[in-house]
Structure formats: structure tokens, C-alpha cells
Design an enzyme around this catalytic site. Structure first.
Site, PDB file in Angstrom:
ATOM      1  N   LYS A  60       0.829  -1.208   0.000  1.00  0.00           N
ATOM      2  CA  LYS A  60       0.000   0.000   0.000  1.00  0.00           C
ATOM      3  C   LYS A  60       0.871   1.271   0.000  1.00  0.00           C
ATOM      4  O   LYS A  60       0.645   2.214  -0.756  1.00  0.00           O
ATOM      5  CB  LYS A  60      -0.907  -0.026   1.235  1.00  0.00           C
ATOM      6  CG  LYS A  60      -1.608   1.258   1.541  1.00  0.00           C
ATOM      7  CD  LYS A  60      -2.693   1.543   0.543  1.00  0.00           C
ATOM      8  CE  LYS A  60      -3.184   2.963   0.685  1.00  0.00           C
ATOM      9  NZ  LYS A  60      -4.458   3.174   0.058  1.00  0.00           N
ATOM     10  N   CYS A 106      -3.630  10.709   1.656  1.00  0.00           N
ATOM     11  CA  CYS A 106      -2.951   9.434   1.346  1.00  0.00           C
ATOM     12  C   CYS A 106      -1.585   9.685   0.728  1.00  0.00           C
ATOM     13  O   CYS A 106      -0.554   9.401   1.319  1.00  0.00           O
ATOM     14  CB  CYS A 106      -3.821   8.628   0.393  1.00  0.00           C
ATOM     15  SG  CYS A 106      -5.508   8.507   0.972  1.00  0.00           S
TER      16      CYS A 106
HETATM   17  N1  SAJ Z   1      -2.088  14.952  -8.521  1.00  0.00           N
HETATM   18  C1  SAJ Z   1      -1.240  15.719  -9.305  1.00  0.00           C
HETATM   19  N2  SAJ Z   1      -0.879  15.236 -10.547  1.00  0.00           N
HETATM   20  C2  SAJ Z   1      -1.315  14.040 -11.006  1.00  0.00           C
HETATM   21  C3  SAJ Z   1      -2.164  13.250 -10.198  1.00  0.00           C
HETATM   22  C4  SAJ Z   1      -2.539  13.733  -8.953  1.00  0.00           C
HETATM   23  O1  SAJ Z   1      -0.824  16.814  -8.919  1.00  0.00           O
HETATM   24  O2  SAJ Z   1      -0.957  13.691 -12.153  1.00  0.00           O
HETATM   25  C5  SAJ Z   1      -2.472  15.430  -7.183  1.00  0.00           C
HETATM   26  C6  SAJ Z   1      -3.993  15.631  -7.021  1.00  0.00           C
HETATM   27  O3  SAJ Z   1      -4.400  16.870  -7.518  1.00  0.00           O
HETATM   28  C7  SAJ Z   1      -4.136  15.518  -5.518  1.00  0.00           C
HETATM   29  C8  SAJ Z   1      -3.081  14.487  -5.145  1.00  0.00           C
HETATM   30  O4  SAJ Z   1      -2.168  14.438  -6.234  1.00  0.00           O
HETATM   31  O5  SAJ Z   1      -3.829  16.746  -4.876  1.00  0.00           O
HETATM   32  C9  SAJ Z   1      -3.621  13.093  -4.871  1.00  0.00           C
HETATM   33  O6  SAJ Z   1      -4.637  12.762  -5.812  1.00  0.00           O
HETATM   34  P1  SAJ Z   1      -4.755  11.327  -6.500  1.00  0.00           P
HETATM   35  O7  SAJ Z   1      -5.919  11.357  -7.426  1.00  0.00           O
HETATM   36  O8  SAJ Z   1      -3.454  10.935  -7.075  1.00  0.00           O
HETATM   37  O9  SAJ Z   1      -4.969  10.312  -5.292  1.00  0.00           O
HETATM   38  P2  SAJ Z   1      -5.965  10.202  -4.015  1.00  0.00           P
HETATM   39  O10 SAJ Z   1      -5.231  10.737  -2.836  1.00  0.00           O
HETATM   40  O11 SAJ Z   1      -7.318  10.710  -4.286  1.00  0.00           O
HETATM   41  O12 SAJ Z   1      -6.087   8.578  -3.923  1.00  0.00           O
HETATM   42  C10 SAJ Z   1      -4.894   7.803  -3.834  1.00  0.00           C
HETATM   43  C11 SAJ Z   1      -4.990   6.636  -4.838  1.00  0.00           C
HETATM   44  N3  SAJ Z   1      -3.699   5.984  -4.948  1.00  0.00           N
HETATM   45  C12 SAJ Z   1      -3.096   5.767  -6.156  1.00  0.00           C
HETATM   46  O13 SAJ Z   1      -3.588   6.132  -7.210  1.00  0.00           O
HETATM   47  C13 SAJ Z   1      -1.794   5.034  -6.144  1.00  0.00           C
HETATM   48  C14 SAJ Z   1      -6.054   5.656  -4.373  1.00  0.00           C
HETATM   49  O14 SAJ Z   1      -6.089   4.499  -5.213  1.00  0.00           O
HETATM   50  C15 SAJ Z   1      -5.781   5.222  -2.931  1.00  0.00           C
HETATM   51  O15 SAJ Z   1      -6.767   4.306  -2.455  1.00  0.00           O
HETATM   52  C16 SAJ Z   1      -5.833   6.467  -2.072  1.00  0.00           C
HETATM   53  O16 SAJ Z   1      -4.756   7.325  -2.500  1.00  0.00           O
HETATM   54  C17 SAJ Z   1      -5.651   6.057  -0.622  1.00  0.00           C
HETATM   55  O17 SAJ Z   1      -6.653   6.042   0.118  1.00  0.00           O
HETATM   56  O18 SAJ Z   1      -4.531   5.682  -0.222  1.00  0.00           O
END
Ligand code: SAJ
Length: 412
Positions: free
Chosen positions: A212, A266
């Protein structure tokens, strides 16, 4: 292998959907939460968090009598723990919620029960959970220290769902199931088979815990790469969005998107659990965290430079949540940026956030909440912080004669 009654400890963004889905499969579910307001809301068939379609699933589970919420645990055949695991001051993991959950369920545990930890946790947490349960219930043999026939089974199975898609991903995602013994893992797989259509793959608890943390660190490191590129491109006067699109045409390159920083509970937290457990080796992971954590400050500096040319600049800040099309503003880089603009008195701040009714307390009194049209027409600087669907529809005509800082690249 039959589970007549399942208890879910922690009714937040993960626990409540999990409880409701299991109840929807006809199993009696008791949800436990220390928050009386959450418990009352759920028992009325309503929800206290925002997640598409969750309201309907909870309502029907409560109406059919399959789901109820309580504040004190009662007997069940399986206990799923989905409580928060934040970090303390120096990025040290805070396991106090897991410990409290262990103490709360200990009095009602009986021989044959299964306990699954779902909270994102540092490596070794499932073993700690077993040790806490041992000290609460010395009469029950826990699956620790090579015990071959424990009285209860304990496993770790991390949630991996994406906010906004929780109900689909809970069912369709593969699950990594780490048992303290192989039998523990098999029993946990039987539990997940009630609602998971993806594969349930068995490993030990330490590997499952690390899996994870690895998934979220992988994403963090890759976003940091994109964020670092965005800084370099500003120095070299290159459009980073065009650059990334072009580079991603290569069949083996897939760069993520730069942004104003990384938010949520996360991705911005979990890599620290790895750094904390092996600081000498986790250098790249730590550096990625620092790159992403510094991005909000960089955005503020860009706004300051642009604001210098106006006597009394009005700055339209578009979006507050930590990512697009959700209402969650906790740990949001957009909020951090607006807070700093207020603190440094950069100008008049107009905020647009279509998904939030009440602004966070930290900025509420110091900004003006506006409609998108009003904010655009009254501003000198337009600072795009979140790529909400409403903002993607803005016609470029409305941005003319304004300084535009687009941290998400939607108008580039
Ligand atoms: N972000 C960027 N650039 C990107 C992708 C995301 O700046 O290309 C930023 C987003 O705007 C946000 C942050 O990253 O601020 C996190 O967003 P996210 O969509 O990447 O992830 P979370 O936090 O909503 O969910 C993540 C997911 N993990 C992965 O994709 C590896 C989800 O599957 C997990 O279950 C979740 O964390 C968790 O609960 O751990």
C-alpha cells in the site's frame, strides 16, 4: 467460513462504503464510530461524507435492517478496522486510533473471530495490533510468534479505492491480503469474497502493508517528477504541458501532471511511513515529498511577482479542494496557497469553489466567495488551482486582459 455478522470499525470515507456494500450483500453489519453525530446520521439512513451514490446504498442498507451504527462494539464474526493513521509532528506515524480500536473490540472478541486491518499503516502494524490484543485478552491465543493454531485470525488488507469512484473500486479492485499466518489470510479472503469481484492475492502482513505504501509513493514520486519539470520549464521558458504531451507520445513514457502541490490524506502522507521506517535508504521518496510540498510556495511566489505590477490587485482563486470535482478541502494545496496569499496581504482575494458551501475557517473571514463569472470579471489575476469541470468550460475570451496562472494546465 460463514460470516453472519461483520463489524466495521471507523465509518469514514472507507469504512462506511465498505459496511454498506457488505450489508447490501445480505450480511448483518454493525458499523462502529466514536463520532455520535456520524452514528445518528447513518441510523437515519443518511451520510455524513460526500461520495457519489453512497447515500442510496446506505439508505437501503439501513432500511432493510442489515446495517446499523453504534458507538460501542458488539460481538461479530469479523472485525474490519478502517480508522485514520495520521502522522505526528516529525512525520512519525500515529497508531493511536488503531490501538484504541483494538482496545474497543477486545472485550467482545471470541474464539474463531477474524480481525482485518485496512488502515494504511507502517510495516509491522498488524503485528502490533496482535500484541495489543494479546495484552487485552491474554485468554485468547493470537497468531503471533509462530503460534500454529491461534484462537483468532488477524490479517492486513489495504484499501486502494479512489475518492469519487469508491463504490465501483471497492468491488472491482484486486486486493492484497496479508495474513499473520496463511490461515489468517485465507479466512480474510473468504470475507472479501462477499463483495470483491477482483482477485484477492495472499501474502504476509508486512508485504501487504508495504504494498500500500509503495503504490502511493510511486504516484508521489512521479508527480514530483512532473512538478520539478514544471519549475525547470518556467526557467527555460518552455510550456510544460506541451512538453509532457510530446514526451508521452513515446511508447514507454507516461509522465503525470504537475499541479499546485499534492494534497489529500494518502499520497502526501503515506510516503513518510516508508521514510520513517528506513530514513537512511528512502532518499528519493523523501526528496519527492519535499518537491511536492514546496510547490504551493512556488505558486505563491509566482502570484506575488505578477501582483507587483498592480496597485491593489484582485486575485481570483479558482478551486479549493485537493483535486477536481470533489468537496474535500482537507490537506489541500489550494487552501494552503490562499492562506499564504491572505497572510502576506497580496491583494483582494476572490474565491470560487462550486463544491463547497462554507469556506474553511482558516480563510473564511479574509476572502470573498464569488460566482465564477463575478470573480473573473472583477479580477486582475486569475489563479487556477483545481481543474473542476466548471473551470474547464471557461471561454478564453473571459481571460483576456488578465494575468492567468494556470497551475493545472487546463487552458494551456
Ligand atoms: N495529482 C497531481 N498530478 C497528477 C495526479 C494527482 O498533482 O498527475 C495530485 C492531485 O491533484 C491531488 C493528489 O495528487 O492533490 C492526490 O490525488 P490522487 O488522485 O493521485 O490520489 P488520491 O489521494 O485521491 O487517492 C490515492 C490513490 N492511490 C493511487 O492512485 C496510487 C487511491 O487508489 C488510494 O486508495 C488512495 O490514494 C488512498 O486512500 O490511499
Amino acid at each position: 467460513m460463514n460470516f453472519k455478522k461483520v463489524s466495521v470499525i471507523g465509518l469514514g470515507y472507507i469504512g462506511l462504503p465498505t459496511a454498506a456494500i457488505i450489508a447490501s450483500r445480505g450480511v448483518n453489519v454493525v458499523g462502529v464510530d466514536v463520532n455520535q453525530h456520524a452514528v445518528d446520521t447513518i441510523n437515519q439512513g443518511n451520510i455524513h461524507i460526500v461520495e457519489p451514490d453512497l447515500d442510496m446504498v446506505v439508505k437501503s442498507a439501513v432500511q432493510t435492517g442489515k446495517l446499523k451504527a453504534v458507538t460501542v462494539p458488539e460481538e461479530a464474526d469479523a472485525f474490519m478496522i478502517a480508522v485514520p493513521t495520521p502522522f505526528k509532528g516529525d512525520y512519525e506515524p500515529d497508531l493511536s486510533y488503531i490501538e484504541a480500536a483494538a482496545k474497543a473490540i477486545a472485550p467482545v472478541l471470541k474464539k474463531g473471530d477474524l480481525i482485518v486491518l485496512e488502515s494504511t499503516s507502517p510495516v509491522g502494524s498488524t503485528e502490533k495490533l496482535a500484541a495489543w490484543l494479546t495484552s487485552e485478552r491474554p485468554d485468547l491465543e493470537m497468531p503471533l510468534n509462530g503460534s500454529s493454531a491461534p484462537d483468532v485470525n488477524i490479517a492486513y488488507c489495504p484499501e486502494r479505492v479512489l475518492p469519487g469512484y469508491v463504490l465501483q473500486e471497492l468491488v472491482s479492485n484486486d486486493r492484497v491480503v496479508g495474513g499473520l499466518t496463511n490461515e489468517c489470510a485465507k479466512r480474510a479472503v473468504a470475507l472479501y469474497s462477499i463483495f470483491v469481484k477482483g482477485n484477492c492475492i495472499i501474502t504476509n502482513s508486512r508485504t501487504a502493508e508495504m504494498a500500500k505504501l509503495t503504490e502511493n509513493s510511486f504516484r508521489d514520486v512521479n508527480i514530483a517528477f512532473a512538478n520539478e519539470l514544471s519549475l525547470i520549464c518556467d526557467t527555460l521558458d518552455i510550456n510544460v504541458w506541451e512538453l509532457i504531451n510530446l514526451s508521452n507520445l513515446h511508447p514507454r513514457v507516461n509522465i503525470l501532471k504537475p499541479g499546485p502541490g499534492v494534497g489529500g490524506h494518502c499520497i502526501a502522507v503515506d510516503p513518510w511511513f516508508i521514510v520513517n521506517s528506513d530514513p537512511a535508504n528512502a532518499k528519493l521518496i523523501k526528496q519527492a515529498r519535499n518537491v511536492n510540498d514546496n510547490k504551493p510556495k512556488y505558486v505563491v511566489d509566482r502570484v506575488k511577482k505578477s501582483a507587483d505590477r498592480f496597485k491593489e490587485p484582485s486575485i481570483a482563486c479558482l478551486g479549493l479542494s485537493f483535486k477536481a470535482d470533489i468537496d474535500d478541502v482537507r490537506e489541500s494545496p489550494a487552501v494552503e496557497i490562499v492562506e499564504t496569499l491572505i497572510k502576506e496581504k497580496i491583494g483582494r482575494i476572490l474565491v470560487v469553489e462550486p463544491n463547497v458551501e462554507t469556506l474553511p475557517e482558516s480563510i473564511g473571514g479574509a476572502v470573498e466567495k464569488k460566482s465564477l463569472n463575478d470573480a473573473l470579471s472583477q479580477s486582475d489575476i486569475v489563479l487556477l488551482l483545481v481543474d473542476h469541470k466548471e473551470f474547464k468550460e471557461v471561454s478564453v475570451d473571459k481571460l483576456k486582459e488578465r494575468v492567468v496562472i494556470d497551475t493545472r494546465g487546463i487552458w494551456m
